[in-house]
Design a protein around this motif. Structure first.
Motif, PDB file in Angstrom:
ATOM      1  N   HIS A 109      91.148  -5.897  39.498  1.00 42.33           N
ATOM      2  CA  HIS A 109      89.963  -5.671  38.601  1.00 42.33           C
ATOM      3  C   HIS A 109      89.467  -6.532  37.605  1.00 42.33           C
ATOM      4  O   HIS A 109      90.352  -7.658  37.121  1.00 42.33           O
ATOM      5  CB  HIS A 109      90.156  -4.160  37.910  1.00 42.33           C
ATOM      6  N   GLY A 110      88.455  -6.645  36.946  1.00 44.04           N
ATOM      7  CA  GLY A 110      87.849  -7.495  36.065  1.00 44.04           C
ATOM      8  C   GLY A 110      88.412  -7.169  34.685  1.00 44.04           C
ATOM      9  O   GLY A 110      88.954  -6.121  34.213  1.00 44.04           O
ATOM     10  N   LEU A 111      88.868  -8.367  33.914  1.00 44.34           N
ATOM     11  CA  LEU A 111      89.228  -8.445  32.525  1.00 44.34           C
ATOM     12  C   LEU A 111      88.447  -8.820  31.621  1.00 44.34           C
ATOM     13  O   LEU A 111      87.525  -9.815  31.798  1.00 44.34           O
ATOM     14  CB  LEU A 111      90.557  -9.087  32.465  1.00 44.34           C
ATOM     15  N   HIS A 112      88.367  -8.333  30.294  1.00 45.96           N
ATOM     16  CA  HIS A 112      87.467  -8.802  29.233  1.00 45.96           C
ATOM     17  C   HIS A 112      87.938 -10.200  28.831  1.00 45.96           C
ATOM     18  O   HIS A 112      89.255 -10.562  28.926  1.00 45.96           O
ATOM     19  CB  HIS A 112      87.877  -8.115  27.860  1.00 45.96           C
ATOM     20  N   SER A 113      86.949 -11.140  28.958  1.00 43.89           N
ATOM     21  CA  SER A 113      87.233 -12.744  29.083  1.00 43.89           C
ATOM     22  C   SER A 113      87.753 -12.892  27.560  1.00 43.89           C
ATOM     23  O   SER A 113      88.315 -13.912  27.387  1.00 43.89           O
ATOM     24  CB  SER A 113      85.965 -13.492  29.524  1.00 43.89           C
ATOM     25  N   GLY A 114      87.275 -12.544  26.647  1.00 47.15           N
ATOM     26  CA  GLY A 114      87.912 -12.812  25.256  1.00 47.15           C
ATOM     27  C   GLY A 114      89.332 -12.232  24.842  1.00 47.15           C
ATOM     28  O   GLY A 114      90.197 -13.019  24.464  1.00 47.15           O
ATOM     29  N   LEU A 115      89.803 -10.989  25.760  1.00 43.76           N
ATOM     30  CA  LEU A 115      91.031 -10.486  25.593  1.00 43.76           C
ATOM     31  C   LEU A 115      92.045 -11.287  26.462  1.00 43.76           C
ATOM     32  O   LEU A 115      93.166 -11.570  26.062  1.00 43.76           O
ATOM     33  CB  LEU A 115      91.101  -9.279  25.844  1.00 43.76           C
ATOM     34  N   TRP A 116      91.697 -11.829  27.515  1.00 41.94           N
ATOM     35  CA  TRP A 116      92.469 -12.460  28.502  1.00 41.94           C
ATOM     36  C   TRP A 116      92.168 -13.898  29.043  1.00 41.94           C
ATOM     37  O   TRP A 116      93.045 -14.709  29.544  1.00 41.94           O
ATOM     38  CB  TRP A 116      92.841 -11.606  29.796  1.00 41.94           C
ATOM     39  N   GLY A 117      91.170 -14.313  28.375  1.00 44.54           N
ATOM     40  CA  GLY A 117      90.671 -15.948  28.602  1.00 44.54           C
ATOM     41  C   GLY A 117      91.505 -16.985  27.943  1.00 44.54           C
ATOM     42  O   GLY A 117      92.055 -16.724  27.054  1.00 44.54           O
ATOM     43  N   GLY A 118      91.940 -17.784  28.826  1.00 47.46           N
ATOM     44  CA  GLY A 118      93.151 -18.693  28.440  1.00 47.46           C
ATOM     45  C   GLY A 118      94.392 -18.387  28.993  1.00 47.46           C
ATOM     46  O   GLY A 118      95.343 -19.358  28.966  1.00 47.46           O
ATOM     47  N   VAL A 119      94.537 -17.233  29.448  1.00 49.00           N
ATOM     48  CA  VAL A 119      95.880 -16.902  29.975  1.00 49.00           C
ATOM     49  C   VAL A 119      96.009 -16.580  31.484  1.00 49.00           C
ATOM     50  O   VAL A 119      96.494 -17.146  32.153  1.00 49.00           O
ATOM     51  CB  VAL A 119      96.397 -15.643  29.451  1.00 49.00           C
ATOM     52  N   ILE A 120      94.833 -15.600  31.973  1.00 50.82           N
ATOM     53  CA  ILE A 120      94.734 -15.295  33.248  1.00 50.82           C
ATOM     54  C   ILE A 120      93.509 -15.978  34.097  1.00 50.82           C
ATOM     55  O   ILE A 120      92.278 -16.054  33.293  1.00 50.82           O
ATOM     56  CB  ILE A 120      94.131 -13.743  33.263  1.00 50.82           C
ATOM     57  N   PRO A 121      93.724 -16.653  35.158  1.00 49.29           N
ATOM     58  CA  PRO A 121      92.700 -17.446  35.814  1.00 49.29           C
ATOM     59  C   PRO A 121      91.747 -16.398  36.412  1.00 49.29           C
ATOM     60  O   PRO A 121      92.068 -15.426  37.015  1.00 49.29           O
ATOM     61  CB  PRO A 121      93.387 -17.968  36.905  1.00 49.29           C
ATOM     62  N   ASP A 122      90.510 -16.697  36.224  1.00 45.57           N
ATOM     63  CA  ASP A 122      89.362 -16.024  36.933  1.00 45.57           C
ATOM     64  C   ASP A 122      89.078 -16.820  38.522  1.00 45.57           C
ATOM     65  O   ASP A 122      89.237 -17.923  38.556  1.00 45.57           O
ATOM     66  CB  ASP A 122      88.010 -16.176  35.903  1.00 45.57           C
ATOM     67  N   ALA A 123      88.780 -15.970  39.207  1.00 45.29           N
ATOM     68  CA  ALA A 123      88.533 -16.177  40.647  1.00 45.29           C
ATOM     69  C   ALA A 123      87.574 -17.435  41.040  1.00 45.29           C
ATOM     70  O   ALA A 123      87.612 -18.319  41.746  1.00 45.29           O
ATOM     71  CB  ALA A 123      88.089 -14.998  41.470  1.00 45.29           C
ATOM     72  N   LEU A 124      86.532 -17.110  40.085  1.00 42.60           N
ATOM     73  CA  LEU A 124      85.511 -18.306  40.241  1.00 42.60           C
ATOM     74  C   LEU A 124      85.818 -19.691  40.040  1.00 42.60           C
ATOM     75  O   LEU A 124      85.492 -20.508  40.714  1.00 42.60           O
ATOM     76  CB  LEU A 124      84.160 -18.031  39.343  1.00 42.60           C
ATOM     77  N   SER A 125      86.759 -19.875  38.903  1.00 44.47           N
ATOM     78  CA  SER A 125      87.295 -21.155  38.276  1.00 44.47           C
ATOM     79  C   SER A 125      88.354 -21.521  39.518  1.00 44.47           C
ATOM     80  O   SER A 125      88.144 -22.843  39.883  1.00 44.47           O
ATOM     81  CB  SER A 125      88.162 -21.013  37.059  1.00 44.47           C
ATOM     82  N   VAL A 126      88.908 -20.535  39.975  1.00 44.78           N
ATOM     83  CA  VAL A 126      90.023 -21.030  41.118  1.00 44.78           C
ATOM     84  C   VAL A 126      89.019 -21.664  42.327  1.00 44.78           C
ATOM     85  O   VAL A 126      89.277 -22.602  43.033  1.00 44.78           O
ATOM     86  CB  VAL A 126      90.727 -19.869  41.585  1.00 44.78           C
ATOM     87  N   LEU A 127      87.975 -20.795  42.714  1.00 43.59           N
ATOM     88  CA  LEU A 127      87.192 -21.073  43.874  1.00 43.59           C
ATOM     89  C   LEU A 127      86.609 -22.631  43.554  1.00 43.59           C
ATOM     90  O   LEU A 127      86.342 -23.353  44.423  1.00 43.59           O
ATOM     91  CB  LEU A 127      86.022 -20.087  44.066  1.00 43.59           C
ATOM     92  N   VAL A 128      85.909 -22.850  42.437  1.00 45.27           N
ATOM     93  CA  VAL A 128      85.101 -24.107  42.222  1.00 45.27           C
ATOM     94  C   VAL A 128      86.339 -25.210  42.197  1.00 45.27           C
ATOM     95  O   VAL A 128      86.146 -26.437  43.085  1.00 45.27           O
ATOM     96  CB  VAL A 128      84.655 -24.090  40.760  1.00 45.27           C
ATOM     97  N   ARG A 129      87.622 -25.176  41.688  1.00 44.24           N
ATOM     98  CA  ARG A 129      88.584 -26.066  41.827  1.00 44.24           C
ATOM     99  C   ARG A 129      89.064 -26.209  43.448  1.00 44.24           C
ATOM    100  O   ARG A 129      89.188 -27.604  43.773  1.00 44.24           O
ATOM    101  CB  ARG A 129      89.957 -25.894  41.021  1.00 44.24           C
ATOM    102  N   LEU A 130      88.926 -25.392  44.164  1.00 47.75           N
ATOM    103  CA  LEU A 130      89.633 -25.503  45.396  1.00 47.75           C
ATOM    104  C   LEU A 130      88.346 -26.088  46.234  1.00 47.75           C
ATOM    105  O   LEU A 130      88.608 -27.102  47.055  1.00 47.75           O
ATOM    106  CB  LEU A 130      89.504 -23.921  46.269  1.00 47.75           C
ATOM    107  N   LEU A 131      87.050 -25.761  46.066  1.00 51.12           N
ATOM    108  CA  LEU A 131      85.878 -26.501  46.878  1.00 51.12           C
ATOM    109  C   LEU A 131      86.024 -27.852  46.627  1.00 51.12           C
ATOM    110  O   LEU A 131      85.689 -28.827  47.163  1.00 51.12           O
ATOM    111  CB  LEU A 131      84.725 -25.622  46.752  1.00 51.12           C
ATOM    112  N   ALA A 132      86.112 -28.121  45.112  1.00 46.48           N
ATOM    113  CA  ALA A 132      86.061 -29.602  44.662  1.00 46.48           C
ATOM    114  C   ALA A 132      87.203 -30.509  45.362  1.00 46.48           C
ATOM    115  O   ALA A 132      86.910 -31.833  45.730  1.00 46.48           O
ATOM    116  CB  ALA A 132      86.360 -29.674  43.342  1.00 46.48           C
ATOM    117  N   SER A 133      88.260 -29.746  45.821  1.00 47.07           N
ATOM    118  CA  SER A 133      89.183 -30.650  46.466  1.00 47.07           C
ATOM    119  C   SER A 133      88.881 -31.052  47.831  1.00 47.07           C
ATOM    120  O   SER A 133      89.498 -31.877  48.532  1.00 47.07           O
ATOM    121  CB  SER A 133      90.665 -29.579  46.455  1.00 47.07           C
ATOM    122  N   LEU A 134      87.712 -30.675  48.219  1.00 47.07           N
ATOM    123  CA  LEU A 134      87.446 -30.835  49.867  1.00 47.07           C
ATOM    124  C   LEU A 134      86.777 -32.297  50.162  1.00 47.07           C
ATOM    125  O   LEU A 134      86.846 -32.933  50.946  1.00 47.07           O
ATOM    126  CB  LEU A 134      85.973 -29.943  50.487  1.00 47.07           C
TER     127      LEU A 134
END
Length: 441
Positions: free
Chosen positions: A207-232
């Motif tokens: 489920h989604g999480l508050h980005s202020g409470l968990w940002g910097g510890v928990i990876p968000d899926a869009l950042s994962v996707l962006v890094r993955l697509l950049a590897s192509l």
């Protein structure tokens, strides 16, 4: 030959009227709400072919869009030519971006604008013009096959070819669905890249999480996707997926200024990849991200996104295998997903690449017809795009010579807004085809 050229020019006004009538039909098979229009388009094509002099005209389908087959039997000892085109069109996109309404054919500066004006209702017009110029009695057998779902990947074409193999059998197959080098220089397309696509989805949270409470510890899926697509791609823009095939393109000059003009590349934006332009366009693999599903900007909140997905399109160089390339792409995606995110890959369509051999009397006849109609030999060019059904024709009729021609040019903007047809190219394409039928006899 002069008389035949004049007869083509005499029939062109009526052919253009018929083409404009076809453009007005919104034959978008990909839109369920307009599939009735595709049936209406097939009926219109069948009527035009019957009026042109074909005695045997039928509309067929195999759990898909309607196609039209029209036959004129070969005189004794003469070969049979199969002329292909398709009557379905791409969705038109945003009407506001069209200078004139997409389904109202409009002439400006010698070009006819409208969805399908070139791709590929102009192919139908070319076949009509060539047949009418011969008075409905050409010196060779002619079968016209007009498909209704090419823009949706031709899913039922293989079944149609199998079901109507005897009706469609021919010595020569002309695929009128490609490009010309320019409005003054014709082309024979001799190589075509194949295609494969997939949807990759990554997940990091249930489920989604508050980005202020968990940002910097928990990876968000869009950042994962962006890094993955950049590897192509590597830093130069070359495809970075291991195990993909690369061929060799013809040594055709394609200067940077033409790339910028033909593509509409914006000021300051550079090309990507290494090697000549024909090598990159025709003989190397390409990967493009063609869609992303995530939270839209207008609906964004300070939330870590739990899931995101993208659709990836890959072009396969001639000599490669589309299924093996999709295997390699899937393996890359799974191997390069960062931070242990869950990844799922849904495989999509496959289309094999194709290379045409252009030696022998059929191609000699074609080159002669091009020279007479255009005043110059055709360029033998590759095609960066894919026409996967050509491999199906080759498999169904392995003894037939296949010519890939067309009525498009670099300014056509097929599949984009403001698609258009150069009317001078239509005339020369029709003359070429009419002469070709005579040359074959």
């Amino acid at each position: 030959m002069t008389d035949l050229v004049e007869r083509v020019r005499e029939v062109l006004p009526s052919v253009r009227r018929d083409l404009e009538g076809l453009v007005r039909i919104e034959s978008v098979w990909a839109d369920p709400d307009r599939q009735g229009e595709v049936h209406r388009s097939a009926q219109a094509v069948a009527e035009l072919l019957a009026q042109a002099g074909f005695d045997d005209v039928r509309t067929v389908s195999d759990s898909g869009a309607p196609a039209v087959i029209a036959r004129y039997p070969a005189p004794p000892g003469a070969p049979t030519v199969l002329l292909y085109a398709h009557h379905d069109v791409q969705p038109e996109g945003d009407h506001e971006q069209w200078v004139s309404p997409p389904f109202e054919p409009t002439e400006r500066d010698g070009r006819l604008y409208g969805r399908g004006s070139a791709d590929d209702k102009a192919g139908i017009a070319t076949h009509l013009a060539a047949f009418r110029a011969h008075g409905g009695r050409p010196p060779v057998g002619v079968t016209v096959f007009v498909e209704g779902e090419e823009e949706s990947g031709s899913p039922s074409l293989g079944r149609l070819l199998a079901a109507h193999r005897d009706t469609l059998a021919a010595d020569v197959i002309v695929i009128a669905d490609s490009d010309n080098w320019s409005t003054d220089i014709p082309a024979l397309t001799v190589t075509l890249r194949g295609m494969a696509d997939c949807v990759v989805e990554v997940a990091t949270l249930d489920h989604g999480l508050h980005s202020g409470l968990w940002g910097g510890v928990i990876p968000d899926a869009l950042s994962v996707l962006v890094r993955l697509l950049a590897s192509l791609h590597d830093d130069e823009g070359n495809v970075a997926v291991a195990g993909l095939h690369e061929g060799t393109a013809a040594p055709v000059d394609y200067p940077p200024e033409r790339v910028r003009t033909d593509s509409g590349l914006l000021e300051g934006v550079s090309e990507i990849g290494s090697g000549s332009v024909p090598q990159r366009l025709w003989a190397k693999p390409a990967i493009t991200v063609i869609g992303i599903d995530t939270t839209p900007v207008a609906a964004a909140s300070n939330t870590l996104i739990p899931r995101a997905r993208a659709k990836i399109s890959m072009r396969v160089a001639p000599g490669g295998d589309a299924a093996a390339h999709l295997d390699a792409l899937e393996a890359h995606l799974r191997r390069h997903t960062p931070w242990g995110a869950q990844v799922d890959v849904t495989r999509g369509e496959l289309g094999q690449p194709y290379a045409v051999t252009t030696t022998g009397p059929v191609y000699d006849a074609a080159r002669s017809a091009f020279r007479q109609a255009w005043g110059t030999d055709p360029v033998e060019m590759g095609m960066g795009g894919s026409i996967p059904f050509i491999a199906e024709f080759a498999a169904a009729f392995p003894q037939a010579a296949i010519l890939v021609t067309g009525v498009e040019d670099p300014a056509t903007q097929a599949h984009s807004v403001n698609e258009s047809l150069d009317l001078g190219v239509l005339e020369r394409a029709a003359i070429t085809e009419a002469l070709f039928l005579t040359e074959l006899a």
